[in-house]
Design a protein around this motif. Structure first.
Motif, PDB file in Angstrom:
ATOM      1  N   ILE A 166       0.841  -1.205   0.000  1.00 26.88           N
ATOM      2  CA  ILE A 166       0.000   0.000   0.000  1.00 26.88           C
ATOM      3  C   ILE A 166       0.871   1.247   0.000  1.00 26.88           C
ATOM      4  O   ILE A 166       0.699   2.165  -0.818  1.00 26.88           O
ATOM      5  CB  ILE A 166      -0.942   0.010   1.218  1.00 26.88           C
ATOM      6  CG1 ILE A 166      -1.969  -1.117   1.107  1.00 26.88           C
ATOM      7  CG2 ILE A 166      -1.650   1.367   1.349  1.00 26.88           C
ATOM      8  CD1 ILE A 166      -2.743  -1.358   2.382  1.00 26.88           C
ATOM      9  N   PRO A 195      -2.954   9.885   4.304  1.00 28.05           N
ATOM     10  CA  PRO A 195      -3.113   9.269   2.977  1.00 28.05           C
ATOM     11  C   PRO A 195      -4.274   9.818   2.144  1.00 28.05           C
ATOM     12  O   PRO A 195      -4.112   9.969   0.921  1.00 28.05           O
ATOM     13  CB  PRO A 195      -3.291   7.778   3.311  1.00 28.05           C
ATOM     14  CG  PRO A 195      -2.499   7.593   4.561  1.00 28.05           C
ATOM     15  CD  PRO A 195      -2.752   8.854   5.347  1.00 28.05           C
ATOM     16  N   GLY A 255      -4.339  10.936  -1.693  1.00 29.52           N
ATOM     17  CA  GLY A 255      -5.336  10.358  -2.579  1.00 29.52           C
ATOM     18  C   GLY A 255      -6.068  11.413  -3.384  1.00 29.52           C
ATOM     19  O   GLY A 255      -6.302  11.251  -4.594  1.00 29.52           O
ATOM     20  N   ILE A 308      -7.164   6.399   0.751  1.00 25.37           N
ATOM     21  CA  ILE A 308      -6.548   6.845  -0.506  1.00 25.37           C
ATOM     22  C   ILE A 308      -7.507   6.654  -1.672  1.00 25.37           C
ATOM     23  O   ILE A 308      -7.767   7.580  -2.453  1.00 25.37           O
ATOM     24  CB  ILE A 308      -5.245   6.062  -0.783  1.00 25.37           C
ATOM     25  CG1 ILE A 308      -4.190   6.360   0.291  1.00 25.37           C
ATOM     26  CG2 ILE A 308      -4.698   6.406  -2.174  1.00 25.37           C
ATOM     27  CD1 ILE A 308      -3.006   5.409   0.264  1.00 25.37           C
ATOM     28  N   SER A 364      -6.065   2.868   5.778  1.00 26.89           N
ATOM     29  CA  SER A 364      -5.224   3.767   4.991  1.00 26.89           C
ATOM     30  C   SER A 364      -5.456   3.589   3.495  1.00 26.89           C
ATOM     31  O   SER A 364      -5.521   4.577   2.745  1.00 26.89           O
ATOM     32  CB  SER A 364      -3.752   3.537   5.324  1.00 26.89           C
ATOM     33  OG  SER A 364      -3.433   2.159   5.247  1.00 26.89           O
ATOM     34  N   LEU A 365      -5.626   2.338   3.043  1.00 23.28           N
ATOM     35  CA  LEU A 365      -5.851   2.070   1.625  1.00 23.28           C
ATOM     36  C   LEU A 365      -7.196   2.627   1.175  1.00 23.28           C
ATOM     37  O   LEU A 365      -7.290   3.285   0.127  1.00 23.28           O
ATOM     38  CB  LEU A 365      -5.792   0.564   1.364  1.00 23.28           C
ATOM     39  CG  LEU A 365      -6.109   0.119  -0.078  1.00 23.28           C
ATOM     40  CD1 LEU A 365      -5.104   0.724  -1.044  1.00 23.28           C
ATOM     41  CD2 LEU A 365      -6.111  -1.403  -0.183  1.00 23.28           C
ATOM     42  N   TYR A 378       1.425   3.736  -3.401  1.00 24.71           N
ATOM     43  CA  TYR A 378       0.907   5.087  -3.129  1.00 24.71           C
ATOM     44  C   TYR A 378       2.003   6.137  -3.293  1.00 24.71           C
ATOM     45  O   TYR A 378       1.829   7.136  -4.020  1.00 24.71           O
ATOM     46  CB  TYR A 378       0.333   5.113  -1.714  1.00 24.71           C
ATOM     47  CG  TYR A 378       0.099   6.478  -1.106  1.00 24.71           C
ATOM     48  CD1 TYR A 378      -0.823   7.362  -1.658  1.00 24.71           C
ATOM     49  CD2 TYR A 378       0.800   6.877   0.034  1.00 24.71           C
ATOM     50  CE1 TYR A 378      -1.046   8.601  -1.088  1.00 24.71           C
ATOM     51  CE2 TYR A 378       0.579   8.112   0.612  1.00 24.71           C
ATOM     52  CZ  TYR A 378      -0.343   8.974   0.040  1.00 24.71           C
ATOM     53  OH  TYR A 378      -0.556  10.206   0.614  1.00 24.71           O
ATOM     54  N   THR A 420       3.787  11.099   1.508  1.00 23.79           N
ATOM     55  CA  THR A 420       2.927  12.059   0.823  1.00 23.79           C
ATOM     56  C   THR A 420       3.738  13.255   0.341  1.00 23.79           C
ATOM     57  O   THR A 420       3.367  13.929  -0.620  1.00 23.79           O
ATOM     58  CB  THR A 420       1.782  12.521   1.755  1.00 23.79           C
ATOM     59  OG1 THR A 420       1.053  11.365   2.180  1.00 23.79           O
ATOM     60  CG2 THR A 420       0.831  13.472   1.062  1.00 23.79           C
TER      61      THR A 420
END
Length: 439
Positions: free
Chosen positions: A72, A347, A351, A407, A403-404, A76, A221
């Motif tokens: 992940i 995140p 995203g 995003i 977190s996934l 990302y 990020t």
């Protein structure tokens, strides 16, 4: 000299381009960009986070948790890196396109602020490391202040100095990872014994994966800050995958195995127990130094964007002072809760930047000087809040991977909300000159 000429002169003098696109002649190859990024991820508190996870799960569970969290984080961050290289912009300048001039201040606060906290955590870590390693109880605060000042000073010299420090530190850090892993395997005796060790602490799987992502949710990020110096998006994407999927994964794995075998989440205690005090002081110092260079650089460019100043130096100095005070106050006691917080709310910001770049701008941005920025773009703001809600409630109710989904939901919400606003004839875009050039 006119205001425009002064600004142009300031940009030329500030060779790290905190408020402009990085020109092609200032770009670097895969080795230099990967060196800086992997020097950022080869971070001993990441091993400490891994050690705490290692005390909470069976080894077979840890492997899958590590793979999920690293995948992940790696993909990302690699996408953020590619966008940074394509545009030549820092993460906070990308946030200006996405959220507007006022909205970007939130990115400055959340990204720059979390990096100040990270700097404080590592400064405290250094103070405890040297006080324990040298057998000087009561000297923790002295070493915190000493190393905080030293590491902050080198961050003032920018990308090239960061690359040089990384080249020196990385081989030593690789050696430390190998030694810790080897000694951990030797301690348990065999792979069969390793799989048979029972956990001594408790933690949910969703929290564990969020912690892995949280180790570099803020830093990742902001990976565009350094990836923007890559020659192209492909180079930056590759550097991001190597650094954040493989590099960060190795660090977490090493800490996991060490914590698993020696039953402690305290990496300093683990090093001393393993008889590695001398080498730990040398190697960990260089390692934390590379990471804190990048950390201070990150809150420096965030401050430059917030106050629209081309010189990031004063913001690095101010951030170091704040971080030192926070370190002395004992921020390390909140290490795991902070990682969980970072992994939940940061995140979705990345995203929404990704979603806006892909779906709104169609992978092409007008250059800064041709844009009259709105104060606030409502569509991405709503998408960000929805992404945060998806991550937060996913963590509270242990649904999915917080977190996934933060995003993905934030990124996909951008075109959906855009379509809704277009039906209402609401223009949420910045004003762009007709003769604009694009990157």
């Amino acid at each position: 000299m006119s205001k425009a000429e002064k600004q142009k002169k300031a940009v030329v003098e500030e060779k790290d381009y905190p408020l402009s696109h990085v020109p092609k002649e200032a770009r670097s190859g895969l080795l230099a960009v990967t060196g800086v990024l992997i020097g950022f991820t080869f971070f001993t508190p990441t091993m400490a986070a891994g050690a705490r996870l290692g005390a909470a799960f069976a080894f077979s569970e840890l492997v899958w948790i590590l793979l999920a969290g690293s995948a992940i984080l790696g993909v990302y961050v690699a996408i953020i890196c590619a966008i940074g290289a394509k545009t030549g912009l820092t993460s906070v300048l990308l946030a200006r396109y996405t959220l507007g001039t006022a909205g970007a201040k939130w990115a400055d606060i959340i990204l720059g602020g979390t990096q100040v906290l990270w700097y404080a955590i590592t400064a405290e870590y250094m103070g405890i490391l040297f006080a324990k390693g040298l057998g000087l109880p009561g000297w923790e605060i002295f070493f915190m202040i000493f190393w905080s000042v030293i590491m902050g000073a080198t961050a003032l010299y920018g990308f090239k100095s960061m690359a040089i420090v990384s080249y020196v530190a990385l081989p030593l850090m690789v050696a430390l990872v190998v030694i810790v892993t080897w000694m951990a395997f030797r301690e348990v005796g065999s792979m069969e014994a390793l799989f048979g060790v029972q956990p001594s602490a408790t933690m949910s799987v969703t929290v564990a994966i969020t912690v892995i992502v949280g180790t570099f949710a803020s830093g990742g990020t902001q990976a565009a800050n350094w990836a923007r110096f890559a020659k192209n998006g492909k180079t930056a994407f590759t550097a991001g995958i190597i650094s954040f999927l493989i590099g960060n994964g190795i660090m977490v794995f090493s800490g996991m195995v060490g914590g698993f075998a020696f039953k402690t989440g305290d990496l300093i205690e683990l090093m001393i127990t393993m008889g590695l005090t001398f080498w730990a002081l040398i190697i960990l110092t260089l390692n934390i130094w590379t990471t804190n260079n990048a950390t201070a650089y990150a809150f420096g460019v965030a401050g430059a964007e917030m106050f629209n100043k081309s010189n990031k130096g004063p913001f690095i100095i101010g951030g170091v002072i704040i971080a030192t005070v926070v370190a002395v106050a004992g921020i390390g006691a909140y290490f795991i809760p902070l990682l969980n917080l970072f992994g939940t709310f940061i995140p979705p910001l990345g995203g929404v930047i990704i979603g806006d770049f892909l779906f709104t701008y169609k992978k092409t941005l007008p250059m800064l000087e041709f844009v009259t920025f709105k104060k606030l773009r409502v569509v991405p703001l709503i998408a960000y809040l929805i992404g945060c809600a998806a991550a937060y409630f996913g963590g509270v109710y242990e649904i999915g991977v917080p977190s996934l989904q933060g995003i993905i939901v934030a990124a996909l919400a951008v075109p959906v909300i855009n379509a809704i606003f277009k039906t209402a004839n609401y223009n949420d875009m910045h004003e762009v000159s007709k003769d604009a050039k694009y990157v």
